[in-house]
Design an enzyme around this catalytic site. Structure first.
Site, PDB file in Angstrom:
ATOM      1  N   GLY A 133     -62.403  19.390  -2.776  1.00 52.62           N
ATOM      2  CA  GLY A 133     -62.697  18.180  -3.526  1.00 52.62           C
ATOM      3  C   GLY A 133     -63.548  17.127  -2.838  1.00 52.62           C
ATOM      4  N   SER A 138     -71.305  19.634  -4.989  1.00 52.06           N
ATOM      5  CA  SER A 138     -72.376  18.675  -5.313  1.00 52.06           C
ATOM      6  C   SER A 138     -73.427  18.676  -4.204  1.00 52.06           C
ATOM      7  CB  SER A 138     -71.803  17.264  -5.478  1.00 52.06           C
ATOM      8  OG  SER A 138     -70.745  17.275  -6.391  1.00 52.06           O
ATOM      9  N   ASP A 160     -66.454  30.250  -3.681  1.00 50.04           N
ATOM     10  CA  ASP A 160     -65.192  29.553  -3.928  1.00 50.04           C
ATOM     11  C   ASP A 160     -64.543  30.175  -5.163  1.00 50.04           C
ATOM     12  OD1 ASP A 160     -63.156  27.849  -4.537  1.00 50.04           O
ATOM     13  OD2 ASP A 160     -64.353  26.012  -4.426  1.00 50.04           O
TER      14      ASP A 160
HETATM   15  N1  LIG Z   1     -71.263  11.105  -3.704  1.00 53.14           N
HETATM   16  C1  LIG Z   1     -70.597  11.236  -4.835  1.00 53.14           C
HETATM   17  N2  LIG Z   1     -70.537  10.202  -5.704  1.00 53.14           N
HETATM   18  C2  LIG Z   1     -69.878  10.324  -6.849  1.00 53.14           C
HETATM   19  N3  LIG Z   1     -69.235  11.421  -7.240  1.00 53.14           N
HETATM   20  C3  LIG Z   1     -69.238  12.485  -6.425  1.00 53.14           C
HETATM   21  C4  LIG Z   1     -69.930  12.453  -5.186  1.00 53.14           C
HETATM   22  N4  LIG Z   1     -69.766  13.652  -4.599  1.00 53.14           N
HETATM   23  C5  LIG Z   1     -69.020  14.403  -5.418  1.00 53.14           C
HETATM   24  N5  LIG Z   1     -68.695  13.704  -6.510  1.00 53.14           N
HETATM   25  C6  LIG Z   1     -67.850  14.130  -7.623  1.00 53.14           C
HETATM   26  O1  LIG Z   1     -66.586  14.511  -7.087  1.00 53.14           O
HETATM   27  C7  LIG Z   1     -66.050  15.606  -7.813  1.00 53.14           C
HETATM   28  C8  LIG Z   1     -65.769  16.753  -6.867  1.00 53.14           C
HETATM   29  O2  LIG Z   1     -67.010  17.166  -6.329  1.00 53.14           O
HETATM   30  P1  LIG Z   1     -67.335  18.681  -5.991  1.00 53.14           P
HETATM   31  O3  LIG Z   1     -66.947  19.572  -7.110  1.00 53.14           O
HETATM   32  O4  LIG Z   1     -68.732  18.703  -5.507  1.00 53.14           O
HETATM   33  O5  LIG Z   1     -66.333  18.877  -4.788  1.00 53.14           O
HETATM   34  P2  LIG Z   1     -65.870  20.228  -4.083  1.00 53.14           P
HETATM   35  O6  LIG Z   1     -65.581  19.873  -2.679  1.00 53.14           O
HETATM   36  O7  LIG Z   1     -66.859  21.296  -4.318  1.00 53.14           O
HETATM   37  O8  LIG Z   1     -64.554  20.515  -4.898  1.00 53.14           O
HETATM   38  P3  LIG Z   1     -63.667  21.880  -4.909  1.00 53.14           P
HETATM   39  O9  LIG Z   1     -63.079  22.015  -3.554  1.00 53.14           O
HETATM   40  O10 LIG Z   1     -62.663  21.575  -5.968  1.00 53.14           O
HETATM   41  O11 LIG Z   1     -64.624  22.988  -5.250  1.00 53.14           O
HETATM   42  C9  LIG Z   1     -67.082  15.940  -8.893  1.00 53.14           C
HETATM   43  O12 LIG Z   1     -66.692  15.306 -10.068  1.00 53.14           O
HETATM   44  C10 LIG Z   1     -68.377  15.346  -8.358  1.00 53.14           C
HETATM   45  O13 LIG Z   1     -69.259  14.950  -9.398  1.00 53.14           O
END
Ligand SMILES: Nc1ncnc2c1ncn2[C@@H]1O[C@H](COP(=O)(O)OP(=O)(O)OP(=O)(O)O)[C@@H](O)[C@H]1O
Length: 447
Positions: A133, A138, A160
């Site tokens: 998360g 992103s 993932d």
């Molecule tokens: N810099 C940022 N500003 C605003 N929102 C963000 C930012 N980075 C990520 N997010 C938001 O946070 C949420 C989680 O991001 P993301 O899916 O990229 O994380 P992840 O680490 O890949 O999660 P997971 O471990 O569940 O796969 C998403 O809704 C994404 O749009």
């Protein structure tokens, strides 16, 4: 800083793909991770801007910006507000909806060294990983878009099991095959390796009596050689109950395919959106594990075949075929190649993504220690979702910011992390979905 003027909607961009729920700027509730991401906590000074938005969703508006004549493109807010902005004025004709996609933080300060990352046409692999998360998907997707927009045919792969690439790109990329991503300038393809589906297929085929199903399936995964050679060891039965690490094995076998298959040779940048930390470490240690297992199987095979040939020669029968060991040896060599790839500083880099909290920083520190142990090259650390110095009377914001500063300080003092290039990425006030939004984020992070 005006980001909007540099946001150009790529051809084929379909605004209706992007969904966004506007936020109300209320700071009184404690935001969850997801709501923080879309920033519920917007200083009251700015909430009218959001309230004035007339378009159905903000990502649509980000995209539409590029269609607006230059004169209608956004102005930046006064610097004193400390916001990065991507847009707007609400008094413009309805036709040209504009949006200020503001980051709720100052933009990244450290330079990520993107020039180095983009230089050269030799293939490079980037693996982005960290705690669940924190924004791995992103950041990975934004990097892939940036590479593609800089002329690199790029492949972004999700290993993932809980894929979110499709969500991130706002396109259906599921299915376990290469899917073209609409939007970027150079070809960008995505691949979600679907472990659930693969496991199901595995179970089905391994139940077939003749075992050919297993071979077909493993052929598809680039592991046909293994199935062929181990057929007599009842591989199907062995794998009927999938062993731990199968997900990672599937991902690895795809990596092997990248290395060898001509249809992948066009890609000069491959970005991995990896699973949360534990899975990733298993993935990275798998080539060693498989190499050892294959080594053992080879020894066993050789013993069996030399015993068989001894018996056969006594009885005057022809020598058994010796191709099997050779083929297994070839597979073993492939595993060694993958292992070398993970360790090759020239072509591979693991980028750790974290957020400024004590828990996330501690985990990143442990992750870096493990990666070092595996000799995986790491030079960059993204600290994502950083809040700005509070420009309002939002108590929550200032407390949260102080907490974040403590976590940043912790990074500076951490023996594992202090040597890395720290890239600070701001918390932006919309959910990062779709190519234009990823491009926006990418332009902030990857400089
Ligand atoms: N810099 C940022 N500003 C605003 N929102 C963000 C930012 N980075 C990520 N997010 C938001 O946070 C949420 C989680 O991001 P993301 O899916 O990229 O994380 P992840 O680490 O890949 O999660 P997971 O471990 O569940 O796969 C998403 O809704 C994404 O749009």
């Amino acid at each position: 800083m005006v980001y909007g003027s540099s946001t150009r909607a790529p051809s084929g961009y379909n605004p209706s793909l992007y969904k966004y729920q506007p936020t109300n700027g209320n700071c009184s509730k404690t935001p969850t991770r997801k709501t923080m991401a879309s920033s519920t906590c917007i200083p009251s000074t700015f909430t009218p801007i959001l309230h004035n938005l007339t378009a159905r969703n903000s990502m649509t508006m980000v995209g539409l910006l590029s269609y607006a004549p230059k004169t209608l493109r956004p102005l930046s807010l006064p610097k004193s507000f400390g916001f990065s902005s991507l847009s707007t004025a609400a008094k413009l004709p309805r036709k040209f909806f504009q949006l200020q996609v503001r980051s709720v933080a100052t933009p990244a300060e450290a330079v990520a060294g993107f020039d180095d990352m983009v230089a050269g046409t030799q293939r490079k692999y980037y693996m982005l990983g960290g705690k669940g998360g924190v924004g791995k998907t992103s950041c990975a997707a934004s990097l892939a878009v940036k590479f593609a927009n800089n002329g690199h045919p790029t492949l972004v792969v999700s290993t993932d099991p809980a894929h979110s690439l499709s969500d991130s790109f706002a396109q259906d990329l599921a299915g376990g095959t290469l899917v073209p991503v609409d939007g970027p300038e150079a070809p960008l393809f995505a691949l979600e390796i679907n472990p659930e589906k693969a496991r199901e297929e595995f179970r089905n085929v391994s139940q077939k009596n003749d075992g050919t199903g297993v071979k077909d399936f493993m052929d598809g995964m680039g592991l046909g050689m293994l199935a062929e050679q181990l057929g007599d060891l009842k591989l199907g039965e062995l794998l009927d109950t999938p062993p731990p690490g199968l997900d990672e094995a599937l991902a690895i076998s795809k990596v092997i395919q990248f290395l060898e298959a001509p249809e992948y040779s066009m890609f000069t940048r491959i970005v991995f959106d990896t699973a949360p930390t534990g899975h990733t470490l298993r993935l990275l240690s798998l080539p060693d594990f498989l190499d050892q297992s294959i080594g053992k199987i080879l020894q066993l095979k050789q013993k069996i075949s030399s015993a068989t040939s001894a018996i056969k020669s006594v009885f005057g029968q022809e020598q058994p075929q010796m191709g099997a060991a050779d083929k297994l040896e070839k597979l073993r060599e492939r595993m060694i190649k993958v292992r070398e790839l993970f360790h090759d500083t020239d072509s591979t880099e693991f980028v750790i993504v974290t957020i400024p909290t004590v828990m996330a920083v501690s985990e990143s520190s442990r992750l870096h220690a493990s990666l070092k142990k595996e000799s995986v090259p790491v030079t960059r650390l993204i600290v994502n979702q950083i809040l700005p110095p509070s420009a309002s009377d939002c108590k929550f914001c200032s407390i949260k910011r102080k907490d974040q500063m403590r976590a940043l300080d912790m990074i500076q003092k951490d023996t594992e992390l202090s040597g890395l290039t720290v890239i600070q990425a701001p918390l932006v006030d919309v959910e990062i979905r779709g190519v234009p939004a990823l491009r926006f984020l990418g332009d902030i992070i990857w400089k």
